[in-house]
Design an enzyme around this catalytic site. Structure first.
Site: not given
Ligand code: A2P
Length: 284
Positions: A49, A54, A79, A112
């Site tokens: 994931d 990120y 996401k 998200h």
């Protein structure tokens, strides 16, 4: 049937998703992300994931590419970030994520957050527009499943007003410290799998005395007890680590089972660590 490392949940569209996923929130890009993913796949995780925000999709992609495991045996999630709520924006964002990951498709693509700060006056129609593109991406095979993250019940209801495809998953902050029962019940009602990010409460569950006692009793670690609880609740936990020994530990979950009485004790640990952020109040 007893859970094993190969167990999967079946999403509403028939796609299978491994019961434990590997989280990468706060994992730095480059070698750290690549090595963490390599360690995870070696340890038996088949579900990774990540997210555009990120900023580690490239490192994660290198780990996937260099793992030696065929792409079709892995389940990869990314996401849509808060700057891409809209039809064209979502299209560009998915293309960018696929390029960074070095993949032709992802298994799961999520919105998200439901209510980004910059569009707080218009999140409803912007989520619906992004969703319209995500439904097309699903038809085109760019994604195998689509879903949402951090959505509360009113965000789900708003999306369902125009959705042709119901979200396949809702990924929320979920640990013994905050079970979000109303969201979980709403997910169940709509056939949406509940994914649990930060099943260790970003580490805050590790110091909870009741969990420490239980871990000693089962001869497992606190992390393993917390993740096993999540699995036995029927959630899809996504523990994060960049430490090889912990990565291995966090999927070594299939040689013990928490009793019903101990599950109930853990259900009672609300507020013992971190709780979920309110998506209508976050400042991003
Ligand atoms: P690290 O990544 O440095 O190994 P969560 O999944 O709830 O967000 O928790 C992630 C945090 O918990 C990270 O700080 C991670 O540290 C730490 N962590 C992950 N697994 C374990 C474990 N088995 N034992 C102790 N700490 C852990």
């Amino acid at each position: 049937m007893a859970l094993t490392i190969n167990s999967t949940y079946t999403l509403a569209n028939g796609v299978e998703i491994p019961v434990v996923g590997f989280g990468t929130w706060q994992t730095p890009d480059g070698d750290v992300a690549e090595n963490a993913v390599l360690d995870a796949i070696k340890a038996g995780y088949r579900h990774i994931d990540t997210a555009a925000v990120y900023k580690n999709e490239e490192g994660v992609g290198h780990g996937i590419a260099n793992s030696g495991v065929p792409r079709e045996d892995l389940f990869v999630t990314t996401k849509l970030w808060n700057d891409a709520h809209g039809y064209e924006e979502a299209k560009a964002a998915l293309a960018d994520s696929l390029e960074k990951l070095g993949l032709d498709y992802v298994d799961l693509y999520l919105i998200h957050w439901p209510n980004p700060f910059a569009i707080r006056d218009s999140w409803q129609e912007k989520n619906q527009a992004a969703w319209k593109y995500m439904e097309e991406a699903l038809e085109q095979g760019l994604v195998r499943a689509i879903g949402i993250s951090n959505f509360r019940t009113h965000h789900i209801d708003s999306l369902l007003e125009t959705a042709k495809v119901k979200p396949h998953v809702n990924q929320i902050y979920l640990s013994p410290s905050d079970i979000q029962e109303d969201v979980v019940a709403h997910n169940e009602k709509h056939g949406i799998l509940t994914q649990a990010y930060s099943p260790l409460g970003t580490g805050t569950m590790l110091e909870v005395p009741a969990l420490k006692e239980m871990a000693a009793k089962y001869r497992k670690s606190v992390a393993q007890v917390a993740i096993r609880w999540s699995l036995q609740k029927g959630f899809n936990p996504l523990p994060k680590s960049v430490t090889t020994s912990r990565i291995i530990e966090n999927i070594d979950l299939f040689d013990f089972e928490l009793s019903a009485a101990d599950m109930a004790v853990i259900d009672g640990l609300k507020g013992s660590g971190k709780v979920a952020s309110n998506p209508d109040e976050v400042e991003f």
